[in-house]
Write a protein that holds these residues in place. Structure first.
Motif, PDB file in Angstrom:
ATOM      1  N   GLY A 187     -89.720 -34.975 -27.604  1.00  0.00           N
ATOM      2  CA  GLY A 187     -89.181 -33.894 -28.251  1.00  0.00           C
ATOM      3  C   GLY A 187     -87.696 -33.563 -27.706  1.00  0.00           C
ATOM      4  O   GLY A 187     -87.185 -32.250 -27.934  1.00  0.00           O
ATOM      5  N   LYS A 213     -83.684 -33.280 -28.101  1.00  0.00           N
ATOM      6  CA  LYS A 213     -82.877 -33.145 -29.192  1.00  0.00           C
ATOM      7  C   LYS A 213     -81.371 -33.344 -28.958  1.00  0.00           C
ATOM      8  O   LYS A 213     -80.558 -33.190 -29.657  1.00  0.00           O
ATOM      9  CB  LYS A 213     -83.236 -31.688 -29.706  1.00  0.00           C
ATOM     10  N   THR A 231     -85.719 -34.404 -33.563  1.00  0.00           N
ATOM     11  CA  THR A 231     -85.800 -34.893 -32.188  1.00  0.00           C
ATOM     12  C   THR A 231     -85.000 -36.129 -32.133  1.00  0.00           C
ATOM     13  O   THR A 231     -84.741 -36.760 -33.410  1.00  0.00           O
ATOM     14  CB  THR A 231     -87.058 -34.639 -31.526  1.00  0.00           C
TER      15      THR A 231
END
Lengths: 338, 338
Positions: free
Chosen positions: B194, B196, B321
């Protein structure tokens, strides 16, 4: 262990196509191969907010169809090999993140499908597990905006330009079991004959296709008569003419055995220039037309040569040519001698 | 034929590093590994008009050095596998066009180098010829302008950001002959925790690196004590801390055996944030530090885990992501048991 005959890998046992699946867009379904295509997208965006997510979802459907067709689950897959046309092969990478198997990303432009099948076959030959998943995709909307101009610009469409096939294909290659056989592979050299026009990729790719076909025939000392069908990937109608000419120059007359997946996907009434292109061209024809044809006895032996224009908008703007590559695999019907 | 132990491929005979070569930029030469780097670019543009052409010329030098070091010519190469960070892997494609051998393009971001070595090894194991050339490159100027912002924008440089290593490495992997041995390979799964932030790729890649290391140790029922050195590719200093923590959580203390190629390339005085990144990080450390170390007896066994952030500026802008991958190979000194 397999062995090399010239540039061609002769596998020690035939690799099996244990499962395959594909999906196409509406335009592809309306073409001459329409009756063969089993799965069609209701809308090209599949309800997603952007085309890239639509391509990903489309490709996942092809993979799930392949797994379902082979009664396989994600857990059965030892290795995944995938790639697509988008920068950083984002379709493939994001899909691989949803699997619990190792992944190799590849980039061969529209030759990706056969590149993947060859790497899967050599991996299996080398002892890398029992089942390798290979997948690829292309989408008209994502490809055009990345490689040429956003569609909204209303760019002119010359008659020799090709139309990116919207579709995806997935195959599970394995060691044991029944299925269409992959018996030989001829990976191609990168060829550059100085073509620079991104609207005329069929012309750019034709020399690479001819080279790989000639090399394959020479390595195995065989002829067009040994195949029922010899299909290039996405040369389109213009590129196909050039390959025919190049083969003629070498004293070979392919007759009606030679055709091109991209050229077969659309009819001339569909106004898509010289026919289809894209990674999906060979992948969807493989799944929908070649595999059933080989299983049902319409073909005994087929040579599939996926062609890739290694075109980059950046190097184009820097005044460079378009190098190309073509990779071939020999397919035979189940039980048929290699 | 090799075999799979879990996710790890155990080769039936050790693959040999028959030749290797590399090149780095000035900044890399000024770092702690400077004395190990044999070939340095006089200028980062090598007199070319654009950075992309400079990257290509740099990479060609690394390849020619590798061939020369191994007393090999282009004609000795059965197969080429290459890739780089640029869209459509243009460095690799244009170089391949100058060879007369088949070519497979790969994309694994900064994991490309080890992905190539694994595919080369499985190809040889499967009977694909005697000698496979693998190469990769990265260039600070080409990478920054493609992946982040053009340098002219004067973007701020957070301390956890890494600096793309300017360099290239090439290796000829073979079946017969003497050399450093590749005995095992653990290809990695794509992991997505996850993350980013494109300025914090070391953090994004750390889980993939930890996963592949743990999988490798588990598959072969071995421990850190079985290696003299365990090197990740380009996690940088921050990513390395996270891997250490993730290993600790599994009850493993890597001690001082664990390090990172990217973190090793620059000193903290060079003001390059958390250290180096890029395909070249693992490639130049492999050629300049690991191969001589294994040949000269400083190391007996080394595990190299190249890490790749499959980052795309497009999907970043679409709110996605950053999936990551890490591929490992086990290296041993010549004559050493696998």
């Amino acid at each position: 262990m397999g062995f090399l005959a010239g540039q061609t890998l002769v596998f020690s046992f035939p690799m099996k196509v244990l499962a395959s699946g594909s999906i196409v867009g509406k335009r592809e379904k309306q073409g001459p191969l329409g009756p063969y295509f089993q799965q069609v997208m209701e809308k090209d965006d599949l309800g997603e907010k952007c085309w890239e997510k639509a391509e990903r979802r489309m490709t996942e459907r092809a993979i799930h169809t392949a797994l379902a067709n082979g009664n396989l689950s994600k857990q059965d897959i030892d290795l995944i090999i995938g790639g697509d046309l988008l920068n950083q092969i984002i379709t493939a990478n994001f899909i691989a993140a949803k699997f619990d198997s190792p992944f190799f990303g590849i980039y061969g432009a529209c030759s990706t499908f056969v590149e993947g099948l060859i790497l899967a076959s050599t991996a299996i030959e080398g002892g890398y597990g029992e089942k390798v998943l290979v997948f690829t995709s292309s989408h008209y909307q994502t490809a055009e905006r990345q490689y040429r101009t956003p569609l909204e610009y209303g760019d002119q469409y010359p008659p020799y330009k090709q139309w990116t096939v919207t579709g995806a294909g997935a195959v599970v290659v394995g060691k044991q079991g029944q299925g269409v056989q992959i018996t030989h592979a001829t990976p191609g050299k990168v060829m550059d004959w100085g073509q620079k026009d991104p609207n005329d990729l069929g012309c750019a790719m034709a020399p690479a296709a001819a080279e790989t076909i000639l090399q394959h025939l020479k390595d195995l000392r065989i002829d067009f008569k040994d195949y029922d069908l010899v299909l290039t990937g996405d040369l389109g109608k213009e590129g196909l003419k050039i390959v025919r000419k190049l083969l003629n120059q070498e004293g070979i007359d392919p007759g009606d055995k030679l055709n091109d997946c991209g050229a077969m996907v659309y009819s001339s009434k569909q106004k898509v220039g010289a026919g289809g292109s894209g990674c999906a061209a060979s992948a969807v024809v493989f799944d929908s037309y070649l595999v059933p044809g080989l299983l049902q006895g319409r073909f005994k032996k087929v040579l599939l040569i996926a062609t890739g224009a290694l075109f980059s908008p950046l190097t184009y703007n820097q005044g460079e040519t378009i190098p190309c590559v073509a990779h071939a695999i020999a397919l035979s019907a189940p039980g048929q001698e290699g």
